[in-house]
Design an enzyme around this catalytic site. Structure first.
Site, PDB file in Angstrom:
ATOM      1  N   ARG A 106       0.727  -1.020  -0.034  1.00 49.76           N
ATOM      2  CA  ARG A 106      -0.139   0.100  -0.366  1.00 49.76           C
ATOM      3  C   ARG A 106       0.728   1.213  -0.260  1.00 49.76           C
ATOM      4  NH1 ARG A 106      -4.337   2.204   3.961  1.00 49.76           N
ATOM      5  NH2 ARG A 106      -4.654   4.168   3.407  1.00 49.76           N
ATOM      6  N   ASN A 148     -10.710  -3.818  -1.196  1.00 48.00           N
ATOM      7  CA  ASN A 148     -10.309  -2.372  -1.923  1.00 48.00           C
ATOM      8  C   ASN A 148      -9.561  -3.077  -3.143  1.00 48.00           C
ATOM      9  OD1 ASN A 148     -12.435  -0.714  -1.490  1.00 48.00           O
ATOM     10  ND2 ASN A 148     -11.018  -0.367   0.117  1.00 48.00           N
ATOM     11  N   CYS A 178     -18.755  -1.774   0.742  1.00 48.55           N
ATOM     12  CA  CYS A 178     -17.513  -0.220   1.099  1.00 48.55           C
ATOM     13  C   CYS A 178     -19.039   0.538   2.002  1.00 48.55           C
ATOM     14  CB  CYS A 178     -17.939   0.342   0.337  1.00 48.55           C
ATOM     15  SG  CYS A 178     -16.467   2.352   0.355  1.00 48.55           S
ATOM     16  N   HIS A 193     -16.406   4.374  -4.083  1.00 45.78           N
ATOM     17  CA  HIS A 193     -15.568   5.333  -4.589  1.00 45.78           C
ATOM     18  C   HIS A 193     -16.163   6.186  -5.549  1.00 45.78           C
ATOM     19  CE1 HIS A 193     -12.627   3.072  -1.238  1.00 45.78           C
ATOM     20  NE2 HIS A 193     -13.505   2.792  -1.282  1.00 45.78           N
ATOM     21  N   TYR A 195     -14.600  10.705  -1.393  1.00 44.90           N
ATOM     22  CA  TYR A 195     -13.465  10.154  -2.587  1.00 44.90           C
ATOM     23  C   TYR A 195     -14.039  11.210  -3.829  1.00 44.90           C
ATOM     24  CZ  TYR A 195     -11.539   6.319  -0.392  1.00 44.90           C
ATOM     25  OH  TYR A 195     -11.065   5.383   1.105  1.00 44.90           O
TER      26      TYR A 195
END
Length: 445
Positions: free
Chosen positions: A97, A151, A172, A202, A255
């Site tokens: 990440r 995700n 989500c 998102h 987002y």
């Protein structure tokens, strides 16, 4: 299923979120009789699995439930005869990440784990693994439901629905947070508000918000303009453009800041990377503190500090969704599912995030029809990026991969897209089997 009780498998069982899903099952035990809960992880996650698994067992024991919590590294053994499978894993762990966040920043682009180039990188690592899991499910539990909150959830769910025979619904926490914000704006409880969600994971809008039989969307938008506290832990909370919100007359998701305020968000990310670290580096510290708590043999409840991790309510939403399917509750929930004509501006076979009727047959999206031009363009462009991202992950075709990144609104140019892609492949090659040939022939030296 109803006579023998439920076997539920959680892949990524060593996740810091696991106590939330355990709490969700405990709270619903009377209507959702989970007899076996298998927590599955990989060897690198053994310590986390044993730590969080110990807490899970203590939580179940404290609740006095007839439910066995089983920890294993043997995925096939866990999946055999499962009724529901939940996925919450991270290929490459937090180190991957952090790379996803730093690589785009190097080239002046948004570095974020689920959207933009970072989300692309995560999808490329994750899709081969989710398809491998589904292959095992087709053999060992072909009738099981896969509830995905790995995700980027919408992309992963679409890959499963397009390339396997598994029944899959994606989840989500963002729509939950949006509904809570709408309720706060109206000063009522969350359950009194109905939000018709329309969009993608998102990239979802609260297109219509209802309270007490009336459309109150404009009132909620006005509250947002008047500085309603509204966001998620992992996104900087900068102000929305009032004129845009007035014209939009929809509730954007947090987002959307990446698309509506790209320059400001990029500046925030650069400053953070130079001081406290990227969000992934911050989360790594939060996780270390959480697992110290989890190791306490006297802890037998979900700790309050888990809310600092971000992503809260994912697991509870998964429990609600499983409950709704198992008991054929016919309730409406925002989930990620196949479009099937709900949004006429998008292909039927793609996955959208929208309000759906949940029955024992799965998710049935509420009709949307055509959407307004003010959201249609961004919606279609991001969906095209997602379709190409899935194709690249399946085929390992370099040209498709670079095209996907060029299509993404958060990548600035084709030359930048190529540089980012090359770095993604070089720094993630152990997790990208589909690109190994290209790597050996073009990038290894």
């Amino acid at each position: 299923m109803k006579n023998k009780g439920l076997k539920i498998v959680t892949i990524g069982g060593g996740s810091s979120y696991t106590p939330e899903i355990i709490e969700g099952f405990i709270n619903r035990y009377k209507e959702l009789p989970v007899r076996e809960l298998w927590l599955v992880d990989i060897e690198e996650g053994r310590h986390k699995l044993e730590t969080v698994g110990g807490l899970a067992k203590r939580m179940v024991k404290k609740a006095g439930l007839d439910c066995e919590v089983i920890l294993t590294m043997d995925r096939k053994k866990a999946l055999k005869g499962a009724d529901f499978v939940t996925t919450q894993f991270r290929v490459g762990l937090l180190a991957a990440r952090i790379r996803d966040e730093k690589i785009p920043l190097k080239y002046g682009c948004i570095g974020q784990e689920t959207t933009g180039a970072g989300g692309f990188a995560k999808a490329q690592r994750t899709i081969p693994v989710i398809l491998d899991i589904c292959k095992d499910m087709e053999e060992l539990c072909p009738d099981a439901w896969l509830i995905n909150f790995t995700n980027p959830s919408g992309i992963i769910t679409e890959a499963v629905l397009k390339h396997t025979n598994i029944k899959c619904i994606g989840l989500c926490n963002v729509p939950i947070l949006m509904q809570m914000a709408a309720a706060k704006a109206l000063d009522v409880s969350k359950d009194e508000v109905f939000v018709h969600f329309v969009g993608l994971n998102h990239l979802v809008w609260g297109r219509n918000i209802y309270y007490n039989g009336k459309d109150v969307t404009a009132k909620v938008v006005d509250a947002l303009i008047d500085d309603l506290e509204y966001g998620v832990k992992n996104i900087p909370d900068n102000e929305w453009l009032k004129e845009q919100l007035k014209d939009l007359n929809m509730l954007p998701c947090p987002y959307h800041r990446y698309f509506y305020h790209t320059d400001e968000m990029l500046d925030e990310e650069k400053k953070a990377a130079e001081t406290e670290g990227t969000r992934g580096e911050v989360v790594k510290k939060v996780e270390e503190e959480l697992f110290e708590l989890y190791e306490n043999p006297n802890l037998n409840i979900k700790p309050k500090q888990l809310e600092l991790r971000g992503g809260q309510y994912y697991s509870d939403a998964a429990c609600s969704l499983i409950n709704a399917i198992y008991n054929d509750q016919r309730i409406v929930m925002p989930v990620n599912t196949r479009n099937n004509g709900a949004i006429t501006d998008l292909p039927n076979d793609v996955v959208i995030e929208t309000s759906c009727l949940i029955t024992k047959h799965g998710a049935m999206p509420l009709n949307v029809g055509m959407v307004e031009a003010k959201i249609r363009g961004l919606l279609q462009v991001v969906k095209a990026y997602e379709e190409l991202t899935i194709k690249a992950a399946i085929t390992g075709d370099y040209n498709t991969a670079v095209q996907a990144l060029i299509m993404n609104p958060l990548v600035t140019s084709s030359k930048v897209a190529k540089k980012i892609l090359d770095d993604i492949i070089k720094e993630n090659i152990e997790y990208l089997p589909q690109f190994k040939t290209y790597y050996k022939e073009n990038l290894k030296n």
